[in-house]
Write a protein that holds these residues in place. Sequence first.
Motif, PDB file in Angstrom:
ATOM      1  N   LEU A   1       0.656  -1.224   0.142  1.00 47.26           N
ATOM      2  CA  LEU A   1      -0.105   0.102  -0.007  1.00 47.26           C
ATOM      3  C   LEU A   1       0.863   1.227  -0.009  1.00 47.26           C
ATOM      4  CD1 LEU A   1      -1.352  -2.392   2.391  1.00 47.26           C
ATOM      5  CD2 LEU A   1      -3.155  -0.789   1.808  1.00 47.26           C
TER       6      LEU A   1
ATOM      7  N   GLU B   1       0.621   5.519   0.086  1.00 48.39           N
ATOM      8  CA  GLU B   1      -0.409   6.866  -0.177  1.00 48.39           C
ATOM      9  C   GLU B   1       0.368   7.805  -0.542  1.00 48.39           C
ATOM     10  OE1 GLU B   1      -0.478   4.492   4.105  1.00 48.39           O
ATOM     11  OE2 GLU B   1       1.131   5.171   2.852  1.00 48.39           O
TER      12      GLU B   1
ATOM     13  N   CYS C   1      -4.456   6.018  -2.015  1.00 46.72           N
ATOM     14  CA  CYS C   1      -3.801   4.845  -1.622  1.00 46.72           C
ATOM     15  C   CYS C   1      -3.887   3.719  -2.654  1.00 46.72           C
ATOM     16  CB  CYS C   1      -4.181   4.248  -0.376  1.00 46.72           C
ATOM     17  SG  CYS C   1      -3.330   2.853  -0.051  1.00 46.72           S
TER      18      CYS C   1
ATOM     19  N   VAL D   1      -3.125   0.101  -3.705  1.00 44.52           N
ATOM     20  CA  VAL D   1      -3.137  -1.084  -3.325  1.00 44.52           C
ATOM     21  C   VAL D   1      -2.757  -2.356  -4.227  1.00 44.52           C
ATOM     22  CG1 VAL D   1      -4.397  -2.624  -1.621  1.00 44.52           C
ATOM     23  CG2 VAL D   1      -4.997  -0.404  -1.624  1.00 44.52           C
TER      24      VAL D   1
ATOM     25  N   TYR E   1      -4.018  -9.850  -3.408  1.00 44.08           N
ATOM     26  CA  TYR E   1      -5.139  -8.598  -3.161  1.00 44.08           C
ATOM     27  C   TYR E   1      -6.538  -9.077  -4.254  1.00 44.08           C
ATOM     28  CZ  TYR E   1      -7.876  -4.478  -3.327  1.00 44.08           C
ATOM     29  OH  TYR E   1      -8.686  -3.461  -3.127  1.00 44.08           O
TER      30      TYR E   1
ATOM     31  N   VAL F   1     -10.530  -2.534   3.339  1.00 39.36           N
ATOM     32  CA  VAL F   1      -9.516  -1.615   3.383  1.00 39.36           C
ATOM     33  C   VAL F   1     -10.028  -0.233   4.197  1.00 39.36           C
ATOM     34  CG1 VAL F   1      -8.500  -2.002   1.155  1.00 39.36           C
ATOM     35  CG2 VAL F   1     -10.639  -0.641   1.239  1.00 39.36           C
TER      36      VAL F   1
ATOM     37  N   GLU G   1     -13.437   3.526  -3.439  1.00 35.19           N
ATOM     38  CA  GLU G   1     -12.168   2.702  -4.354  1.00 35.19           C
ATOM     39  C   GLU G   1     -12.708   2.845  -5.654  1.00 35.19           C
ATOM     40  OE1 GLU G   1     -12.389  -1.298  -2.877  1.00 35.19           O
ATOM     41  OE2 GLU G   1     -14.619  -1.511  -3.220  1.00 35.19           O
TER      42      GLU G   1
ATOM     43  N   THR H   1      -7.120   1.203  -6.245  1.00 33.10           N
ATOM     44  CA  THR H   1      -6.798   2.603  -5.657  1.00 33.10           C
ATOM     45  C   THR H   1      -8.000   3.223  -4.765  1.00 33.10           C
ATOM     46  OG1 THR H   1      -5.763   3.588  -7.651  1.00 33.10           O
ATOM     47  CG2 THR H   1      -6.237   5.154  -5.982  1.00 33.10           C
TER      48      THR H   1
ATOM     49  N   CYS I   1      -3.239   4.096   4.885  1.00 39.89           N
ATOM     50  CA  CYS I   1      -4.083   3.131   4.603  1.00 39.89           C
ATOM     51  C   CYS I   1      -3.648   1.915   4.960  1.00 39.89           C
ATOM     52  CB  CYS I   1      -4.493   3.212   2.966  1.00 39.89           C
ATOM     53  SG  CYS I   1      -3.236   2.947   1.942  1.00 39.89           S
TER      54      CYS I   1
ATOM     55  N   ALA J   1      -5.074  -2.815   4.614  1.00 41.88           N
ATOM     56  CA  ALA J   1      -5.757  -3.680   4.078  1.00 41.88           C
ATOM     57  C   ALA J   1      -5.681  -4.812   5.215  1.00 41.88           C
ATOM     58  CB  ALA J   1      -5.283  -4.220   2.796  1.00 41.88           C
TER      59      ALA J   1
ATOM     60  N   GLY K   1       0.410   0.695   4.891  1.00 44.18           N
ATOM     61  CA  GLY K   1       1.398   1.813   3.994  1.00 44.18           C
ATOM     62  C   GLY K   1       1.987   2.549   4.861  1.00 44.18           C
TER      63      GLY K   1
END
Length: 129
Positions: free
Chosen positions: A4, A6, A22, A24, A29, A36, A73, A83, A101, A103, A120
């Motif tokens: 991640l 940012e 952010c 991702v 994923y 998130v 998102e 994103t 951010c 996950a 992140g």
Amino acid sequence: QVQLVESGGGSVLTGGSLRISCVVSGVEYSASRFCVGWFRQAPGKEHEEVASLNAAAVPKYADSVAGRFTISEENPNANAKNTLYLQMDSLQPEDTGTYYCAAGRRRPMSWVCDDYNFWGKGTLVTVAS
């Protein structure tokens, strides 16, 4: 693994707006398997969850930002890369902090997550009075 990163932090005057992002990414994923969220840390204050999306893309907000912040998102059906955004309006000095951010893997047979597994490095938001 999930990464991640940012971006978009900066300085803004009270009442102003800012959008932070952010990216991702990772082989593991998938938007439908991960929650998130955005968290913030201000000097002398506890780490706070600001906003999140569960794996069904249902948002949740802290009382302190509800009605002013919007989490979104880019692609709720994304795989490998997505994103995450946090639109922040009517910013106040107490919104100042480093925003992270994160996950987390959802529970089996559920859209919710018990924990955030990946983080992140943060982006600094400063709101001047």
